[in-house]
Design a protein around this motif. Structure first.
Motif, PDB file in Angstrom:
ATOM      1  N   GLU A 245      25.016-103.860 -68.983  1.00 26.84           N
ATOM      2  CA  GLU A 245      25.162-102.755 -68.031  1.00 26.84           C
ATOM      3  C   GLU A 245      24.414-101.510 -68.499  1.00 26.84           C
ATOM      4  O   GLU A 245      23.705-100.869 -67.732  1.00 26.84           O
ATOM      5  N   ARG A 246      24.545-101.173 -69.766  1.00 24.39           N
ATOM      6  CA  ARG A 246      23.909 -99.963 -70.301  1.00 24.39           C
ATOM      7  C   ARG A 246      22.390-100.091 -70.429  1.00 24.39           C
ATOM      8  O   ARG A 246      21.678 -99.114 -70.268  1.00 24.39           O
ATOM      9  N   SER A 247      21.927-101.286 -70.731  1.00 19.34           N
ATOM     10  CA  SER A 247      20.494-101.470 -70.974  1.00 19.34           C
ATOM     11  C   SER A 247      19.722-101.843 -69.717  1.00 19.34           C
ATOM     12  O   SER A 247      18.500-101.705 -69.675  1.00 19.34           O
ATOM     13  N   GLY A 248      20.432-102.355 -68.718  1.00 17.96           N
ATOM     14  CA  GLY A 248      19.757-102.822 -67.518  1.00 17.96           C
ATOM     15  C   GLY A 248      19.197-104.232 -67.663  1.00 17.96           C
ATOM     16  O   GLY A 248      18.542-104.749 -66.765  1.00 17.96           O
ATOM     17  N   LEU A 249      19.451-104.853 -68.794  1.00 15.54           N
ATOM     18  CA  LEU A 249      19.009-106.233 -69.021  1.00 15.54           C
ATOM     19  C   LEU A 249      20.127-107.193 -68.640  1.00 15.54           C
ATOM     20  O   LEU A 249      21.308-106.846 -68.725  1.00 15.54           O
TER      21      LEU A 249
END
Length: 147
Positions: A10-14
């Motif tokens: 969620e935080r990295s967008g991966l």
């Protein structure tokens, strides 16, 4: 603070799949820790590293070069010159790609100007239309593609 793979995704967008791939390829700066039940645990620093790693990857750096950079960083002090050389080489590749894309953009802008002017004059049907009655006489048929 420990983060789950979902939180890091969620935080990295991966995606979770991408995070597993990055781990398998040895692209994390620090080894991914596991709980006693096998769940992955990450640190906030891992998310920061992923931001750098994804920028290197999106800018065209091959996975092998990213892996080399990570391995050098893991070894710690004493190989900064090697890391710098690796980053400078990639910087040159990115700058060359930017030059190429700028040339492409110049061509696109030129073509946009031609079409915009033709549309405003009501002559758009003459652009790249070899069947237009005036195309052969005016040279505004197929030849205009390069204009």
């Amino acid at each position: 603070m420990d983060l789950s793979i979902g939180e890091v995704a969620e935080r990295s967008g991966l995606s979770v799949h991408a995070l597993r791939f990055y781990e398998k390829e040895g692209l994390f700066a620090n080894p991914v820790r596991r709980t006693s039940t096998g769940r992955r645990l990450y640190h906030a620093e891992d998310v920061e590293w992923l931001a750098v790693c994804t920028k290197l990857r999106s800018s065209g750096m091959p996975l092998a070069a990213i892996r080399q950079y990570v391995e050098l960083a893991r070894r710690g002090a004493g190989n900064e010159t090697q890391r710098l050389d690796l980053l400078r080489a990639h910087e040159e590749q990115v700058l060359e790609k930017i030059r190429e894309l700028t040339e492409c953009l110049d061509v696109i802008r030129h073509k946009v100007g031609i079409y915009q002017a033709a549309v405003e004059r009501g002559e758009a049907d003459r652009l790249w239309n070899p069947s237009h009655p005036d195309a052969a006489a005016t040279g505004e048929g197929c030849h205009r593609l390069a204009a």
